[in-house]
Design a protein around this motif. Structure first.
Motif, PDB file in Angstrom:
ATOM      1  N   ASN A  55       0.782  -1.249   0.000  1.00 61.24           N
ATOM      2  CA  ASN A  55       0.000   0.000   0.000  1.00 61.24           C
ATOM      3  C   ASN A  55       0.809   1.291   0.000  1.00 61.24           C
ATOM      4  O   ASN A  55       0.223   2.376  -0.138  1.00 61.24           O
ATOM      5  CB  ASN A  55      -0.920   0.019   1.226  1.00 61.24           C
ATOM      6  N   GLY A  85       2.551   2.877  -2.029  1.00 58.25           N
ATOM      7  CA  GLY A  85       2.525   3.760  -3.194  1.00 58.25           C
ATOM      8  C   GLY A  85       1.551   4.918  -3.056  1.00 58.25           C
ATOM      9  O   GLY A  85       1.645   5.911  -3.808  1.00 58.25           O
ATOM     10  N   PHE A  86       0.647   4.821  -2.105  1.00 62.76           N
ATOM     11  CA  PHE A  86      -0.321   5.897  -1.892  1.00 62.76           C
ATOM     12  C   PHE A  86       0.111   6.882  -0.798  1.00 62.76           C
ATOM     13  O   PHE A  86      -0.577   7.870  -0.547  1.00 62.76           O
ATOM     14  CB  PHE A  86      -1.687   5.309  -1.514  1.00 62.76           C
ATOM     15  N   GLU A 141      -3.674   5.621  -8.931  1.00 62.20           N
ATOM     16  CA  GLU A 141      -3.257   4.232  -9.107  1.00 62.20           C
ATOM     17  C   GLU A 141      -1.857   4.045  -8.537  1.00 62.20           C
ATOM     18  O   GLU A 141      -1.029   4.961  -8.568  1.00 62.20           O
ATOM     19  CB  GLU A 141      -3.260   3.846 -10.585  1.00 62.20           C
ATOM     20  N   ALA A 142      -1.605   2.855  -8.033  1.00 65.79           N
ATOM     21  CA  ALA A 142      -0.269   2.494  -7.555  1.00 65.79           C
ATOM     22  C   ALA A 142      -0.132   0.982  -7.627  1.00 65.79           C
ATOM     23  O   ALA A 142      -1.122   0.251  -7.565  1.00 65.79           O
ATOM     24  CB  ALA A 142      -0.050   2.981  -6.123  1.00 65.79           C
ATOM     25  N   SER A 143       1.082   0.525  -7.764  1.00 62.98           N
ATOM     26  CA  SER A 143       1.354  -0.905  -7.743  1.00 62.98           C
ATOM     27  C   SER A 143       2.050  -1.257  -6.439  1.00 62.98           C
ATOM     28  O   SER A 143       2.823  -0.460  -5.891  1.00 62.98           O
ATOM     29  CB  SER A 143       2.236  -1.310  -8.930  1.00 62.98           C
ATOM     30  N   SER A 202       4.077  -7.870  -8.566  1.00 61.58           N
ATOM     31  CA  SER A 202       3.534  -6.514  -8.518  1.00 61.58           C
ATOM     32  C   SER A 202       2.117  -6.501  -9.069  1.00 61.58           C
ATOM     33  O   SER A 202       1.884  -6.891 -10.211  1.00 61.58           O
ATOM     34  CB  SER A 202       4.422  -5.565  -9.338  1.00 61.58           C
TER      35      SER A 202
END
Length: 281
Positions: free
Chosen positions: A32, A34-35, A213-215, A268
């Motif tokens: 999580n 990436g946010f 969006e994020a991976s 990922s």
């Protein structure tokens, strides 16, 4: 711990699921994180900021906020999960952060000091309120006039790779809904109109929803990621309803699906979310 009205969630997060998240917090942060920067940037606080972290879990976002707020600021992280808060406190102590504290509390009814905070943040911690209007109204009362609310919540289910992976197992597992829009659960706020309606009714203004969006990395390889997914609460619940042989076939199918997502750093998977901001007038 003061009064709790969200008893179902308290029981869940103080049980095996909360302990599982606490034990695997480094892995959840890899999923999580990436946010994190978009969330903290949207909250709009800086040095000496006073920040409330709702549903802080094991406290990664609280600790990041504490660093951003600096020695002149302070951060309070609240959550219903005692195991996750224990992990949050030990991590903060290990990192030498003395401007962040953690408290077990129900955001819907906790008696916050009025106007005590400049900003309230949450990373995936606001979707499980029994009464979201009451909860956000209570959070709003903790913000100063002009204080900002910023949170991240899952967007459309089909945009989340972990869910797509689990849905491939319908042949083996009794997979139903993973949450319905408008009801407490992972996708409670997946519809922007619902978000705006709840926050407006709770007294917030200038509500904005941005699709982000994020991976995230779910495991070292497909096998590791599959075992991690199947060990989560939903995974345990599903595999517990079938024979060991069927559960094994589900695991093999999940590994096969996840192999396509193996990269140099691990498996990922993409996540889509709403970055929601609002102002307490």
């Amino acid at each position: 711990m003061r009064d709790v009205v969200n008893t179902e969630q308290e029981q869940s997060w103080n049980g095996p699921e909360g302990a599982y998240w606490a034990d695997n917090q480094d892995r959840w942060d890899a999923v999580n994180s990436g946010f994190n920067q978009p969330l903290l940037d949207a909250a709009g606080f800086g040095p000496a900021g006073r920040v409330l972290d709702i549903g802080c879990g094991a406290g990664q976002t609280s600790r990041l906020a504490a660093r951003r707020a600096g020695s002149g600021g302070r951060v309070l992280g609240i959550d219903l999960s005692a195991p996750m808060l224990d992990r949050a406190r030990s991590s903060a102590a290990r990192e030498g952060l003395d401007n962040v504290t953690f408290e077990r509390a129900d955001a819907q009814v906790h008696p916050f000091s009025p106007g005590a905070f400049d900003a309230a943040i949450s990373r995936y911690g606001v979707m499980f309120f029994a009464d979201p209007v009451a909860a956000f109204a209570n959070i709003g009362g903790a913000l100063r006039s002009g204080g900002r609310l910023a949170f991240v919540c899952p967007a459309e289910p089909e945009g989340n790779g972990w869910l797509a992976a689990m849905l491939t197992l319908r042949e083996y597992l009794p997979i139903g809904d993973f949450g319905q829009p408008g009801r407490p659960g992972m996708f409670a706020f997946s519809e922007p109109d619902r978000v705006r309606a709840v926050l407006s009714e709770a007294g917030f203004t200038d509500v904005d929803t941005e699709h982000v969006e994020a991976s995230g990395i779910w495991g070292r390889d497909a096998e590791d990621a599959a075992d991690f997914l199947l060990a989560t609460g939903p995974g345990r619940q599903l595999t517990g309803q079938v024979s060991a042989e069927t559960a094994g076939r589900a695991r093999a199918a999940l590994i096969e699906h996840l192999t396509a997502y193996e990269e140099r750093d691990g498996v990922s998977l993409p996540s889509t979310a709403w970055l929601v901001t609002a102002v307490h007038p």
